[in-house]
Scaffold this active site. Sequence first.
Site, mmCIF file in Angstrom:
data_model
loop_
_atom_site.group_PDB
_atom_site.id
_atom_site.type_symbol
_atom_site.label_atom_id
_atom_site.label_comp_id
_atom_site.label_asym_id
_atom_site.label_seq_id
_atom_site.Cartn_x
_atom_site.Cartn_y
_atom_site.Cartn_z
ATOM 1 N N HIS A 185 0.819 -1.205 0.000
ATOM 2 C CA HIS A 185 0.000 0.000 0.000
ATOM 3 C C HIS A 185 0.858 1.262 0.000
ATOM 4 O O HIS A 185 1.982 1.276 0.510
ATOM 5 C CB HIS A 185 -0.935 -0.007 1.201
ATOM 6 C CG HIS A 185 -2.029 -1.021 1.087
ATOM 7 N ND1 HIS A 185 -3.160 -0.980 1.860
ATOM 8 C CD2 HIS A 185 -2.189 -2.099 0.271
ATOM 9 C CE1 HIS A 185 -3.962 -1.974 1.541
ATOM 10 N NE2 HIS A 185 -3.376 -2.677 0.580
ATOM 11 N N GLU A 209 0.681 4.067 1.643
ATOM 12 C CA GLU A 209 1.057 4.605 2.952
ATOM 13 C C GLU A 209 2.297 3.899 3.492
ATOM 14 O O GLU A 209 3.218 4.525 4.008
ATOM 15 C CB GLU A 209 -0.085 4.432 3.973
ATOM 16 C CG GLU A 209 -1.394 5.022 3.561
ATOM 17 C CD GLU A 209 -2.316 4.039 2.847
ATOM 18 O OE1 GLU A 209 -1.874 3.376 1.871
ATOM 19 O OE2 GLU A 209 -3.481 3.939 3.251
ATOM 20 N N CYS A 247 -6.761 1.690 4.953
ATOM 21 C CA CYS A 247 -7.404 0.470 5.442
ATOM 22 C C CYS A 247 -6.987 0.257 6.902
ATOM 23 O O CYS A 247 -6.096 0.951 7.420
ATOM 24 C CB CYS A 247 -7.012 -0.728 4.576
ATOM 25 S SG CYS A 247 -5.283 -1.242 4.747
ATOM 26 N N CYS A 271 -3.207 -0.460 7.381
ATOM 27 C CA CYS A 271 -2.377 0.741 7.220
ATOM 28 C C CYS A 271 -2.543 1.686 8.406
ATOM 29 O O CYS A 271 -1.571 2.280 8.868
ATOM 30 C CB CYS A 271 -2.703 1.453 5.907
ATOM 31 S SG CYS A 271 -2.075 0.576 4.466
#
Length: 149
Positions: free
Chosen positions: A70, A72, A101, A104
């Site tokens: 991801h 992040e 999410c 994260c």
Amino acid sequence: MRISRDEMFMRIAHVVAERGTFPRAKVGAVLVDKHNRIRSIGYNGSPPNKPHCEDVGCDIQDGHCKRSIHAEINAIKFARFLTGPYEYDVGYTLYVTHRPCDNCKEQIIRNGRIQRVVYDIPYRYDGPDVHEVGGVIFERYTKSEVQTL
């Protein structure tokens, strides 16, 4: 009119997202220090030297692609390689094109340096536009007209 810093960094996050290689959603992240300087960027995609989802398909398990990292997480991990005050400094803001999410969110909280996350697009569920979790403020981006001093 001069745009706000939030708008500037969010626009940059959307540009960064265009590098993403995950076909379901292209997500970008910009990590900014307390002096409003960009320290890191990230987008969702495969680890270095690994095949990308857009080339070989996704490996979806429990609703998440196991092949893709991801945005992040990429931004946070890249910042660790930078020299300077990152490892000791706090007060970072993370601008993300999509609401993080749960995984994260947990990683952002554990990081300990990020105090604010600004996201643009809701992700999977709607919740309050501004909320605090583990000492980190998560807030939905709202476009402002003028830079405040």
